[in-house]
Enzyme design. Structure first.
Site, mmCIF file in Angstrom:
data_model
loop_
_atom_site.group_PDB
_atom_site.id
_atom_site.type_symbol
_atom_site.label_atom_id
_atom_site.label_comp_id
_atom_site.label_asym_id
_atom_site.label_seq_id
_atom_site.Cartn_x
_atom_site.Cartn_y
_atom_site.Cartn_z
ATOM 1 N N ASP A 150 -2.956 4.500 -5.374
ATOM 2 C CA ASP A 150 -1.778 3.636 -5.506
ATOM 3 C C ASP A 150 -0.555 4.463 -5.898
ATOM 4 O O ASP A 150 -0.438 5.617 -5.486
ATOM 5 C CB ASP A 150 -2.100 2.544 -6.548
ATOM 6 C CG ASP A 150 -1.357 1.250 -6.284
ATOM 7 O OD1 ASP A 150 -0.126 1.276 -6.299
ATOM 8 O OD2 ASP A 150 -2.004 0.208 -6.080
ATOM 9 N N HIS A 223 3.581 -0.686 -9.373
ATOM 10 C CA HIS A 223 2.491 -1.284 -8.592
ATOM 11 C C HIS A 223 1.125 -0.749 -9.028
ATOM 12 O O HIS A 223 0.175 -1.521 -9.220
ATOM 13 C CB HIS A 223 2.761 -0.985 -7.114
ATOM 14 C CG HIS A 223 1.865 -1.656 -6.144
ATOM 15 N ND1 HIS A 223 0.669 -1.111 -5.730
ATOM 16 C CD2 HIS A 223 1.985 -2.827 -5.467
ATOM 17 C CE1 HIS A 223 0.112 -1.926 -4.841
ATOM 18 N NE2 HIS A 223 0.889 -2.979 -4.666
ATOM 19 N N SER A 559 -2.115 -7.204 -2.635
ATOM 20 C CA SER A 559 -2.239 -6.048 -3.538
ATOM 21 C C SER A 559 -2.860 -6.437 -4.867
ATOM 22 O O SER A 559 -3.557 -5.640 -5.483
ATOM 23 C CB SER A 559 -0.854 -5.481 -3.860
ATOM 24 O OG SER A 559 -0.431 -4.579 -2.895
#
Ligand SMILES: *[C@@H]1O[C@H](CO)[C@@H](O)[C@H](O)[C@H]1NC(C)=O
Ligand SMILES: *[C@@H]1O[C@H](CO)[C@@H](O)[C@H](O)[C@H]1NC(C)=O
Ligand SMILES: *[C@@H]1O[C@H](CO)[C@@H](O)[C@H](O)[C@H]1NC(C)=O
Ligand SMILES: *[C@@H]1O[C@H](CO)[C@@H](O)[C@H](O)[C@H]1NC(C)=O
Ligand SMILES: *[C@@H]1O[C@H](CO)[C@@H](O)[C@H](O)[C@H]1NC(C)=O
Length: 786
Positions: A150, A223, A559
């Site tokens: 990620d 994220h 996600s």
């Protein structure tokens, strides 16, 4: 030849020469698959061999040792665990020459991938889980390692503290790689590894801008911190974002260990880096890989994620990946390889109402997690539509940068349309122009799906039909020369919301564009308005001007759904160490549910109608049931090889994905693509000719993972108008681990369809021993060819 045509030819020649020179200079990154055993013994390592091979491609190059010489391409990454080969930037002619060399199997062009969060600008909108229950108090997952590929991690977050965790598992071979603002001691017994992969990114984009991103595993986006804490964050209390969603934050597997592999940078996530992360994660010894990233669907042999995931699965590592946010349209699902668990997104029974009150008294429901000073109570403010006359139409309707006139916007609530720029940026644009509030309206393609955002001004999101209603109100008021008025009423957090779960609007849908015979997504998990850890360097809206800092943030996207399944997989693996990645997926799929908390079929958020298998696959994951599924549909790497052979892949392409296995001759005789021992069954029929009936069959093998001496009987819920038979109808297992086969025959009648159209029907078969219900969706697609 006339003078003018001579001139023309010369010009053409010049153009061609320039074009060639351009192609020569324009290097693109390729991932090169190499025959592992082909390395000549004069080279001490594979890397030496690869470098020498690259040098040989540029005979004119000056053979110095300066790596930045534009004439020699260099090795970006070498791969040796999930893949054999390397990556490099090559011109077209270099690529062609390389392909002919012995030992080179194939070249795969690099793709750039993007994060599957709805906040990313790539998501144009065009087209808590408290379920751990029983598992929460257990020690499950404490020796399992989840590798999160990620944007990196913010290691100081409380979600990653290592209190009361045992020593790092002895099998762990990973490292805590230091870099900018990240030291080798940033890891602990929770975050046991951290690495970053930027060479592929920089090979294409040039050196990164170090004032906006860290050349280290540290997360400058948010994220990666968010997804990692969803998968395996510790209990943190109290957790909330600006007062919303107050409560305990906990990942799915609070005791599992984490390793962060940073591959996503400001301009995206590059295949050469992603494959390097897979390679390293598997070598380090992760048990689960979580990947909330995707791109365009291409055949598996051209797909670096599919190839990396195959190598991981072959090594016993479970790979879950996000399905993508391209919904609600069909054929939008990504990460569809059958050895990957593909996860779509649903909501949870919590939301953040922020209603619009119009001057005419009408209340319109919206959602928001805006946490700043509210609008004055009992007061209405002037309301305008950003796309109204007087402004520059389209770009201002979307509230694009610089499109709003402060003279018009000052002191007003502005209605902006969704699309193009990010939702939070629209809020910033309105605020800069002097607006005091924003209503963000879905377009028709977005439907009624709402995503709550941490806006920088009082703002709320409303659905497509509500947006239409507000625009109509504004138009009517302007006709009657009365100012349109409105306010936004923020109502905080609401729980026990019905219906839940439902399939989030943005969640990508089937059919599977690459292999329609494999139903994708496999399952859905919570992915709408999820509270999880957030770094210090970024405000909750994610935009640079946002100086607010929060330990948690609320995000939406597949996600966020994917790491729920990754954490769950770690728990299942801890409880059943002998289960393969396919067995874990089978347990998740056959125990998934399709009804909501009203007891009705889950709805599709985009329409408010019932959702289908193309939206949710096998259904929503059910953690407790998945612990004890009764039977599993297992698969080995050899089964996937047969699958690729039956997909008519050439020997070379099968080898490209699977490395050590090659021969297809046996597999093709063994049957068809639908015979992959998958927990769902998908039959695709083409209606040719006059045949009134047509049929196919599936062979399946189930393994008893429940009790010895258990007897399962089948219940068939055939799709409408389809005849489904199962033989035998009873499976009697004497012992645990025993495998039994059965045959499913699916017979369909000719449908009246116009050319190019198709019809989808779904049903299920359920094996039951009175204690376990082992459910497989049966999906039938009938297509009328053009
Ligand atoms: C090659 O590298 C060596 C050692 O780094 C250096 O001494 C030498 O000058 C370099 N050669 C060229 C041609 O740059
Ligand atoms: C790096 O980013 C900063 C902040 O956006 C910008 O001001 C600066 O010009 C950038 N530097 C380069 C070399 O692009
Ligand atoms: C939703 O259901 C309504 C009423 O049954 C129907 O008219 C409409 O076409 C459906 N919408 C979609 C997108 O299927
Ligand atoms: C593979 O080729 C065979 C023979 O041409 C054909 O019958 C079959 O449908 C093909 N399978 C796929 C998945 O394309
Ligand atoms: C197919 O069905 C149609 C209508 O039911 C019937 O008229 C026709 O005879 C059938 N054809 C065959 C080959 O069974």
């Amino acid at each position: 030849m006339s003078k003018s045509s001579l001139f023309f030819c010369t010009l053409l020649l010049i153009v061609i020469v320039f074009a060639l020179a351009d192609a020569e200079l324009l290097r693109k990154t390729f991932i090169i698959r190499v025959e592992r055993d082909a390395k000549p013994s004069i080279f001490p390592t594979h890397k030496h061999w690869y470098e020498s091979t690259l040098r040989s491609l540029s005979p004119t190059a000056i053979h110095d040792n300066s790596s930045d010489s534009a004439d020699v391409s260099t090795v970006i990454h070498t791969y040796d665990t999930v893949f054999h080969g390397f990556s490099a930037k090559l011109s077209t002619s270099e690529a062609q020459r390389l392909e002919t060399l012995s030992g080179i199997v194939a070249l795969i062009p690099e793709q750039v991938r993007h994060l599957h969060t709805t906040r990313s600008p790539e998501f144009l909108g065009l087209k808590t889980s408290d379920s751990a229950g029983l598992l929460k108090d257990s020690d499950f997952g404490s020796d399992l390692v989840i590798g999160v590929i990620d944007t990196g991690i913010w290691p100081e977050r409380k979600s990653f503290n290592d209190r009361e965790l045992g020593p790092v598992p002895t099998k762990w071979k990973g490292q805590c790689v230091a870099g900018e603002k990240f030291s080798a001691t940033s890891c602990n017994r929770k975050l046991i590894g951290a690495r970053y992969f930027s060479d592929g990114y920089e090979a294409t984009n040039g050196k990164m801008n170090k004032t906006i991103e860290f050349r280290s595993p540290r997360d400058s986006d948010g994220h990666g911190t968010h997804t990692a804490s969803i998968a395996a964050g510790r209990y943190v209390f109290p957790a909330s974002t600006l007062g919303y969603a107050r409560g305990v934050a906990a990942g799915m597997a609070p005791k599992a260990r984490l390793a962060a592999y940073k591959v996503c940078w400001n301009a995206g996530c590059y295949d050469s880096d992603i494959l390097a992360a897979f390679d390293m994660a598997v070598a380090d010894g992760v048990d689960v890989i979580s990947l909330s990233v995707g791109g365009v669907v291409v055949p598996y042999y051209l797909d670096a994620i599919a190839i990396g995931a195959f190598g991981a699965s072959d090594a016993g590592v479970f790979v879950s990946a996000s399905a993508g946010n391209g919904g609600p349209g069909g054929l939008t699902v990504t990460n569809v390889a059958p050895w990957v668990t593909t996860v779509g997104a649903g909501n949870i029974d919590r939301d953040f109402p922020a209603d619009v009150k119009l001057g005419n008294g009408k209340i319109i429901s919206g959602v928001s997690v805006y946490g700043g000073p509210a609008l004055a109570p009992h007061k209405l403010y002037p309301l305008i539509y950003a796309g109204s006359e007087g402004s520059d139409g389209y770009s201002s309707s979307l509230c694009l940068e610089g499109s709003l006139d402060p003279n018009i916007v000052q002191g007003k609530i502005v209605l902006c349309d969704r699309g193009i720029n990010s939702r939070a940026v629209k809020g910033e644009v309105v605020k800069k122009a002097g607006g005091i509030g924003m209503i963000l309206a879905n377009g028709v393609f977005d439907g009624e799906g709402l995503v709550a955002d941490c806006h920088v001004l009082p703002a709320t999101s409303v659905g497509a039909s509500a947006g239409e209603e507000i625009r109509k109100y504004i138009t009517e008021m302007s006709k009657s020369k009365t100012p349109a008025m409105a306010t936004i009423m923020f109502k905080g957090t609401r729980v026990n919301v019905q219906p839940a779960p439902l399939v989030a609007s943005f969640s990508a849908r089937g059919p599977n564009p690459e292999t329609p015979e494999i139903l994708k997504p496999d399952v859905i998990a919570p992915g709408l308005n999820i509270l999880a850890g957030w770094p210090d360097g970024v405000g909750p809206s994610g935009i640079p001007s946002d100086k607010r800092r929060t330990e948690f943030n609320i995000l939406s996207g597949t996600s966020m759904a994917c790491p729920h399944v990754s954490g769950l997989a770690a728990l299942l693996k801890a409880a059943h160490p002998e289960w393969s990645p396919a067995a874990i997926r089978s347990a998740l799929m056959t125990t998934a549910y399709t009804v909501d908390n009203r007891g009705e079929t889950m709805l599709d958020e985009s329409t408010g109608n019932s959702s289908t298998v193309m939206d949710y696959g096998a259904g929503h994951v059910h953690p407790q049931k998945a612990m004890d599924p009764g039977l599993i549909y297992d698969l080995s790497s050899y089964d996937y090889v047969d699958f690729l052979c039956n997909s008519n892949y050439t020997t070379k392409n099968v080898q490209l994905v699977t490395r050590k296995y090659k021969d297809c001759s046996g597999a093709k005789r063994a049957g068809h693509i639908g015979n992959l021992n998958y927990p769902s069954l998908s039959a695709v029929f083409q209606q040719y000719g006059k045949k009134n009936k047509t049929s196919t069959h599936f062979i399946r093998t189930v393994t008893n993972v429940g009790e010895s001496n258990s007897v399962y009987e089948v219940t068939i819920n055939p799709p409408k108008g389809v005849v489904v038979t199962v033989q035998p109808e009873r499976l009697a297992f004497r012992r645990v681990g025993q495998k039994l086969n059965f045959l499913v025959r699916v017979q369909v009648r000719k449908e009246k369809l116009s050319a190019g159209n198709s019809v989808l029907k779904s049903g299920s078969i359920v094996w039951s021993d009175g204690k376990h219900d082992v459910i497989s969706p049966v999906v039938v697609t009938i297509q009328q060819p053009l």
